[in-house]
Design a protein around this motif. Sequence first.
Motif, mmCIF file in Angstrom:
data_model
loop_
_atom_site.group_PDB
_atom_site.id
_atom_site.type_symbol
_atom_site.label_atom_id
_atom_site.label_comp_id
_atom_site.label_asym_id
_atom_site.label_seq_id
_atom_site.Cartn_x
_atom_site.Cartn_y
_atom_site.Cartn_z
ATOM 1 N N HIS A 4 -6.415 9.164 -18.633
ATOM 2 C CA HIS A 4 -7.348 10.296 -18.552
ATOM 3 C C HIS A 4 -6.967 11.466 -19.452
ATOM 4 O O HIS A 4 -7.677 12.476 -19.483
ATOM 5 C CB HIS A 4 -7.478 10.780 -17.101
ATOM 6 C CG HIS A 4 -8.174 9.789 -16.214
ATOM 7 N ND1 HIS A 4 -7.512 8.741 -15.624
ATOM 8 C CD2 HIS A 4 -9.478 9.673 -15.848
ATOM 9 C CE1 HIS A 4 -8.372 8.026 -14.908
ATOM 10 N NE2 HIS A 4 -9.569 8.569 -15.036
ATOM 11 N N TRP A 62 1.754 3.573 -11.636
ATOM 12 C CA TRP A 62 0.304 3.720 -11.510
ATOM 13 C C TRP A 62 -0.107 5.190 -11.660
ATOM 14 O O TRP A 62 -1.155 5.503 -12.231
ATOM 15 C CB TRP A 62 -0.195 3.161 -10.177
ATOM 16 C CG TRP A 62 -0.250 1.665 -10.190
ATOM 17 C CD1 TRP A 62 0.638 0.796 -9.624
ATOM 18 C CD2 TRP A 62 -1.239 0.857 -10.827
ATOM 19 N NE1 TRP A 62 0.277 -0.510 -9.860
ATOM 20 C CE2 TRP A 62 -0.888 -0.503 -10.605
ATOM 21 C CE3 TRP A 62 -2.385 1.132 -11.568
ATOM 22 C CZ2 TRP A 62 -1.645 -1.560 -11.086
ATOM 23 C CZ3 TRP A 62 -3.141 0.070 -12.054
ATOM 24 C CH2 TRP A 62 -2.775 -1.246 -11.816
ATOM 25 N N PHE A 72 -2.377 6.720 -14.725
ATOM 26 C CA PHE A 72 -3.574 7.548 -14.529
ATOM 27 C C PHE A 72 -3.632 8.666 -15.566
ATOM 28 O O PHE A 72 -4.664 8.921 -16.179
ATOM 29 C CB PHE A 72 -3.580 8.134 -13.115
ATOM 30 C CG PHE A 72 -4.727 9.068 -12.841
ATOM 31 C CD1 PHE A 72 -5.931 8.581 -12.365
ATOM 32 C CD2 PHE A 72 -4.615 10.439 -13.071
ATOM 33 C CE1 PHE A 72 -7.011 9.445 -12.126
ATOM 34 C CE2 PHE A 72 -5.669 11.303 -12.839
ATOM 35 C CZ PHE A 72 -6.872 10.791 -12.364
ATOM 36 N N GLY A 111 -6.394 14.989 -17.120
ATOM 37 C CA GLY A 111 -6.074 14.270 -15.884
ATOM 38 C C GLY A 111 -5.291 15.118 -14.897
ATOM 39 O O GLY A 111 -5.268 14.833 -13.700
ATOM 40 N N GLY A 115 -3.973 4.838 -8.997
ATOM 41 C CA GLY A 115 -3.313 5.989 -9.615
ATOM 42 C C GLY A 115 -3.299 7.202 -8.709
ATOM 43 O O GLY A 115 -2.263 7.854 -8.554
ATOM 44 N N ASP A 162 -7.992 0.857 -11.065
ATOM 45 C CA ASP A 162 -6.863 1.614 -11.611
ATOM 46 C C ASP A 162 -6.863 3.067 -11.149
ATOM 47 O O ASP A 162 -5.803 3.646 -10.872
ATOM 48 C CB ASP A 162 -6.909 1.562 -13.143
ATOM 49 C CG ASP A 162 -6.554 0.181 -13.681
ATOM 50 O OD1 ASP A 162 -6.387 -0.747 -12.860
ATOM 51 O OD2 ASP A 162 -6.447 0.034 -14.910
ATOM 52 N N THR A 163 -8.041 3.665 -11.064
ATOM 53 C CA THR A 163 -8.125 5.071 -10.650
ATOM 54 C C THR A 163 -7.695 5.234 -9.193
ATOM 55 O O THR A 163 -6.949 6.168 -8.855
ATOM 56 C CB THR A 163 -9.556 5.604 -10.839
ATOM 57 O OG1 THR A 163 -9.918 5.474 -12.210
ATOM 58 C CG2 THR A 163 -9.652 7.060 -10.421
#
Length: 638
Positions: A224, A216, A220, A228, A63, A59-60
């Motif tokens: 976060h 996405w 992110f 983030g 993102g 996912d990171t």
Amino acid sequence: MASTASSTPSHGHNGHGSVGLAGLVVGAIGVVFGDIGTSPLYTLKEAFTPHYGLVANHDTVLGILSLIFWALMIVVTLKYVTIIMRADNEGEGGIMALMALAQRTLGKGSRSAYAVGILGIFGASLFFGDGVITPAITTLSAIEGLEVAAPKLHAYVVPLTVLVLMALFATQRFGTHKVGKVFGPITLLWFAALAAIGLHNIGQSPEVLKAFNPLWGARFFIEHGWHGIFILGAVVLAVTGGEALYADMGHFGAKPIRYGWYFFVLPALMLNYLGQGALLLDNPAAAKNPFYLGIPQWALYPMIVLATAAAVIASQAVITGAYSVARQAMQLGYIPRMQIKHTSKETIGQIYIPAINWTLMLAVITLVLTFRTSTALASAYGVSVSGTMLIDTLLLALVARATWPRHRTWVLPLCVLFAVIELAFLVANGVKFLDGAWFPVVLGLLVFTVLRTWRRGRELLHAEIRKEGIQLDTFLPGLMLAPPVRVPGTAVFMTAQTGVVPHALLHNLKHNKVLHERNAFLTVETLNVPYAARDRRLKIDSIGGEDFYRVVIRFGFMETPDVPLALMRSCDQGGIHFDPMDTTYFASRETVIASRHRGMPVWRDKLFAVMHRNAAPATGFFRIPSNRLVELGAQVEI
């Protein structure tokens, strides 16, 4: 480039003579896109450094890739390539040209125009900071590939980087026209290699193509939380070079830059970023250097060589842009006059400024020797870029509001979007202040101080000359009551103050006790347009009888003033003919003395005095032949 009205670009592609569009596209790719084209060397690697505390999970990775893609689409494609290049100042781009355009819409001398001038100068100062960091970080990133291929070569990275940079700055005197011919094919190969490596890695993990979905990127930030936003400090590295595209527009024209970006550069960049992301999905440990670890072993050394060449080209983009901004600042009166060399007979705007070149070289090499790694430099990068982009947006909004009535309804809301994104970039980079982001801020403030000191110092100098001066309208009748000996020929007295007796005339009368047969008081003005129109070039008025004339010559801020040529083409306008063999130029060269309790703090007075003493003489800048020149000194206290 000729400095008369005929130099206004009106032929070919934006004044590029016989150079075809395809050739200009290749040349633009070779010079303009180098900065943004080498961002894949370090952008994704920086995102996964310990500074951000991110793990390269599915996912990171998606993102961050989504944020990179949409940053490229919104900031570079939409803002710079599609919109801001329409805000050209008669074909010229860059923050100084945009500032002059915005000031023109606000009216000369207004408080708003003054504020815009401050904003534009600060943005130009930050751009010079970018011009120092880009060559250092891109060249270091490229040569650090040796550490991936052979860790024992680590000790050679910094010395090799310094050697490459010295060679780059030493070749600038050959000009972007010749450099572009060499760099164009190399950069084409570089972008083709980026695309090929990206496609190879995407094939191993097609899942990465989901990153095109903006959800996405949003996910992110949701995962976060508020902190983030700090990842934007790495994402902004993907869009560095956007201002260079705009600043270099006068070298190649908007259309070649647009074509090169839309159809070649942007696709190659995104394929490579996606390829690096695919590698991370397959092997998260590759985050330590996803660019080089994604290259097949057999191609590693050739790619290091190609990357180093591309890094040199990236440096070329900001160096070329720095020349453009410096010349505009010089003509608009923000920095002292310097020697300017034109490097192409065919292409308007291609120049080389030795003083800027060697100053940049010293600053860049000092930076490399201080920070020593691209990761350390990445902490310093981004602040100047974000600040310059935000100022561009503010100036664009002013220009669109005043001069684009049909388009401002959609451009102004987009400017709000751009400003929000760039503010986020600025905040994300600001938290790295103590880690190195202080450097471009301090450098920008130093450059800003120098630019403002020169501008303010010139204003004070001219005010003192006016205050102590004698009005021509009262001086000339009194002089002719007891006229001195008249000698044959034409005397041209150069003065920045219309209506005031030039110091050179007073000294000539005092020491030589003669007056020429014809006398012209010449003032050179710089307009806030790139090229002066033919009907605005020259104005000659007869004053006071007895063969006295007031002459005003106007040049655009992208022209190199050639006073003798402009006077020769006067065609007896105003009743006077300037025969080059019968004309003598008189100029006063003031010695500035700093004093307390005047216009500026004494340290700024002294700084201005040093700059004034070392500036190129106005007579040389105006191409006045030395064998037809008489200079007379004068002291002025500010």
